[in-house]
Design a protein around this motif. Sequence first.
Motif, PDB file in Angstrom:
ATOM      1  N   UNK A 106       0.849  -1.209   0.000  1.00 57.27           N
ATOM      2  CA  UNK A 106       0.000   0.000   0.000  1.00 57.27           C
ATOM      3  C   UNK A 106       0.876   1.246   0.000  1.00 57.27           C
ATOM      4  N   UNK A 107       0.550   2.205  -0.921  1.00 56.73           N
ATOM      5  CA  UNK A 107       1.336   3.442  -0.990  1.00 56.73           C
ATOM      6  C   UNK A 107       0.524   4.639  -0.512  1.00 56.73           C
ATOM      7  N   UNK A 108      -0.674   4.372  -0.013  1.00 54.40           N
ATOM      8  CA  UNK A 108      -1.471   5.447   0.577  1.00 54.40           C
ATOM      9  C   UNK A 108      -2.004   6.472  -0.399  1.00 54.40           C
ATOM     10  N   UNK A 109      -2.334   6.047  -1.623  1.00 55.96           N
ATOM     11  CA  UNK A 109      -2.833   7.008  -2.619  1.00 55.96           C
ATOM     12  C   UNK A 109      -4.249   7.467  -2.292  1.00 55.96           C
ATOM     13  N   UNK A 110      -4.974   6.667  -1.525  1.00 60.05           N
ATOM     14  CA  UNK A 110      -6.313   7.068  -1.090  1.00 60.05           C
ATOM     15  C   UNK A 110      -7.424   6.809  -2.093  1.00 60.05           C
ATOM     16  N   UNK A 111      -7.128   6.113  -3.191  1.00 59.96           N
ATOM     17  CA  UNK A 111      -8.156   5.842  -4.207  1.00 59.96           C
ATOM     18  C   UNK A 111      -9.251   4.939  -3.631  1.00 59.96           C
ATOM     19  N   UNK A 112      -8.856   3.906  -2.891  1.00 56.86           N
ATOM     20  CA  UNK A 112      -9.850   2.998  -2.297  1.00 56.86           C
ATOM     21  C   UNK A 112     -10.695   3.729  -1.272  1.00 56.86           C
ATOM     22  N   UNK A 113     -10.058   4.618  -0.490  1.00 57.35           N
ATOM     23  CA  UNK A 113     -10.762   5.361   0.556  1.00 57.35           C
ATOM     24  C   UNK A 113     -11.840   6.234  -0.079  1.00 57.35           C
ATOM     25  N   UNK A 114     -11.458   6.960  -1.138  1.00 60.07           N
ATOM     26  CA  UNK A 114     -12.368   7.902  -1.782  1.00 60.07           C
ATOM     27  C   UNK A 114     -13.555   7.207  -2.446  1.00 60.07           C
ATOM     28  N   UNK A 115     -13.290   6.095  -3.120  1.00 57.42           N
ATOM     29  CA  UNK A 115     -14.347   5.488  -3.933  1.00 57.42           C
ATOM     30  C   UNK A 115     -15.104   4.363  -3.224  1.00 57.42           C
ATOM     31  N   UNK A 116     -14.843   4.157  -1.939  1.00 53.03           N
ATOM     32  CA  UNK A 116     -15.635   3.177  -1.188  1.00 53.03           C
ATOM     33  C   UNK A 116     -17.029   3.760  -0.980  1.00 53.03           C
ATOM     34  N   UNK A 117     -18.084   3.091  -1.463  1.00 54.57           N
ATOM     35  CA  UNK A 117     -19.422   3.671  -1.335  1.00 54.57           C
ATOM     36  C   UNK A 117     -19.915   3.732   0.106  1.00 54.57           C
ATOM     37  N   UNK A 118     -19.309   2.970   0.990  1.00 54.26           N
ATOM     38  CA  UNK A 118     -19.762   2.945   2.383  1.00 54.26           C
ATOM     39  C   UNK A 118     -18.771   3.592   3.344  1.00 54.26           C
ATOM     40  N   UNK A 119     -17.750   4.200   2.805  1.00 53.85           N
ATOM     41  CA  UNK A 119     -16.732   4.892   3.618  1.00 53.85           C
ATOM     42  C   UNK A 119     -16.166   4.009   4.738  1.00 53.85           C
ATOM     43  N   UNK A 120     -15.817   2.792   4.329  1.00 53.04           N
ATOM     44  CA  UNK A 120     -15.297   1.811   5.274  1.00 53.04           C
ATOM     45  C   UNK A 120     -13.825   2.079   5.598  1.00 53.04           C
ATOM     46  N   UNK A 121     -13.115   2.583   4.596  1.00 50.46           N
ATOM     47  CA  UNK A 121     -11.653   2.643   4.700  1.00 50.46           C
ATOM     48  C   UNK A 121     -11.144   4.037   5.086  1.00 50.46           C
ATOM     49  N   UNK A 122     -10.031   4.044   5.792  1.00 51.20           N
ATOM     50  CA  UNK A 122      -9.350   5.300   6.130  1.00 51.20           C
ATOM     51  C   UNK A 122      -7.845   5.069   6.052  1.00 51.20           C
ATOM     52  N   UNK A 123      -7.100   6.175   5.911  1.00 53.84           N
ATOM     53  CA  UNK A 123      -5.642   6.069   5.959  1.00 53.84           C
ATOM     54  C   UNK A 123      -5.186   6.343   7.395  1.00 53.84           C
ATOM     55  N   UNK A 124      -4.207   5.572   7.862  1.00 56.11           N
ATOM     56  CA  UNK A 124      -3.705   5.802   9.224  1.00 56.11           C
ATOM     57  C   UNK A 124      -2.561   6.820   9.197  1.00 56.11           C
ATOM     58  N   UNK A 125      -1.889   6.975  10.334  1.00 61.01           N
ATOM     59  CA  UNK A 125      -0.824   7.988  10.437  1.00 61.01           C
ATOM     60  C   UNK A 125       0.332   7.715   9.484  1.00 61.01           C
ATOM     61  N   UNK A 126       0.511   6.454   9.153  1.00 57.32           N
ATOM     62  CA  UNK A 126       1.602   6.097   8.232  1.00 57.32           C
ATOM     63  C   UNK A 126       1.134   6.079   6.776  1.00 57.32           C
ATOM     64  N   UNK A 127      -0.054   6.628   6.525  1.00 52.42           N
ATOM     65  CA  UNK A 127      -0.624   6.656   5.171  1.00 52.42           C
ATOM     66  C   UNK A 127      -0.830   5.253   4.593  1.00 52.42           C
ATOM     67  N   UNK A 128      -1.262   4.349   5.438  1.00 53.92           N
ATOM     68  CA  UNK A 128      -1.598   3.000   4.965  1.00 53.92           C
ATOM     69  C   UNK A 128      -3.078   2.799   5.218  1.00 53.92           C
ATOM     70  N   UNK A 129      -3.732   2.056   4.328  1.00 56.05           N
ATOM     71  CA  UNK A 129      -5.181   1.920   4.445  1.00 56.05           C
ATOM     72  C   UNK A 129      -5.555   0.945   5.565  1.00 56.05           C
ATOM     73  N   UNK A 130      -6.617   1.303   6.279  1.00 56.08           N
ATOM     74  CA  UNK A 130      -7.146   0.465   7.362  1.00 56.08           C
ATOM     75  C   UNK A 130      -8.661   0.384   7.205  1.00 56.08           C
ATOM     76  N   UNK A 131      -9.227  -0.805   7.405  1.00 55.55           N
ATOM     77  CA  UNK A 131     -10.678  -0.975   7.317  1.00 55.55           C
ATOM     78  C   UNK A 131     -11.287  -0.615   8.668  1.00 55.55           C
ATOM     79  N   UNK A 132     -11.465   0.698   8.881  1.00 53.21           N
ATOM     80  CA  UNK A 132     -11.911   1.176  10.193  1.00 53.21           C
ATOM     81  C   UNK A 132     -13.368   0.759  10.466  1.00 53.21           C
ATOM     82  N   UNK A 133     -14.236   1.026   9.513  1.00 52.93           N
ATOM     83  CA  UNK A 133     -15.669   0.742   9.720  1.00 52.93           C
ATOM     84  C   UNK A 133     -16.058  -0.537   8.971  1.00 52.93           C
ATOM     85  N   UNK A 134     -15.351  -1.617   9.273  1.00 54.78           N
ATOM     86  CA  UNK A 134     -15.528  -2.841   8.475  1.00 54.78           C
ATOM     87  C   UNK A 134     -16.933  -3.431   8.560  1.00 54.78           C
TER      88      UNK A 134
END
Lengths: 68, 267
Positions: free
Chosen positions: A16-44
């Motif tokens: 993961x390079x933290x581009x945020x494409x998955x975060x932005x286009x998730x229809x349910x806003x499940x994903x977020x980037x953490x402090x290290x700019x890596x994706x995490x499924x916060x609201x899984x």
Amino acid sequence: MAKPKLKEHHINRDWCKGCGICVEFCPKKVLELDKQDKVVAVHFTNCICCKLCELRCPDLAIEIETEL
Amino acid sequence: MAIKDYIRERFFPHIWCPGCGHGMVLNALLRAFEDLAISKNEIVMVSGIGCSARISGYVDVHTLHTIHGRALAFATGVKMSRPELNLIVPMGDGDALAIGGNHFIHAARRNIDITAIVMNNRIYGMTGGQYSPLSGYGTLATTAPFINIDHAFDVVELAKAAGATFVARTTTYHVKQMSELFKEAILREGFSVIEVLTQCPTYFGRKNKAGSAVDMVKSFKDNTTPVGSKAKLESPGLIERGIFVQKDLPEYTREYDKVIERAMKKR
């Protein structure tokens, strides 16, 4: 066909390079980037297993495992 | 096979920048392979030089990393000697239409069974952001710091005019459509051209204040429309995506077999 049920988000933090494409286009806003700019499924629990994150990830870093 | 079975994991994470559209093309292509359940031994990927060309290094099929712009020429050679293989040639916009422009039009004219993917990010990313023949009038680049006055090719129109028998366009926003188009192109016989609008946030994006990778992907959603839609009549500035040409013409290697047959009869 029954709705797919989420088993797990597999996130490869090394890829993961933290581009945020998955975060932005998730229809349910499940994903977020953490402090290290890596994706995490916060609201899984909100995940509907549409797999748009998996299909759009430029780094092949996220995979949705569903129960059969 | 899962998509991970089609890649060379030892080379990951790949060298592309964060948010690079080329990774999304790789992703869609792997899914096309998976859906077709195609054997790795039946695919040959041939690429030239550039960011886009690195894609062949990451897939675990037969791959050739060749010289700038000449990927189609090498692919033609492979196809002529082994017509049963599926040839896929991923190229960048500069690789396909500047350095390899001649190879591109002549491969299309011959209708040789090759799937040509033009990953159009409108810039030469690897060498530092020089403008390409697809950058377009009014854009900015390292080599056009004031303004680019060159007009862009329209890949679809060019491929059509050159005689390609399958011509399509999609974007990195429309990943499902991209996979479907790849599948169709791989399955059909003849020269197929698929232009994929991809984002280069590092050079094209920064030079042209197009925002982040996310903003660029969103712009593909906002600025494109399905081919033949009403929206195009109302706002002619929209870029059409979908299948533009789909026709059947004799394929080159099959025609060449006939030449061999005729020559053998004369002996």
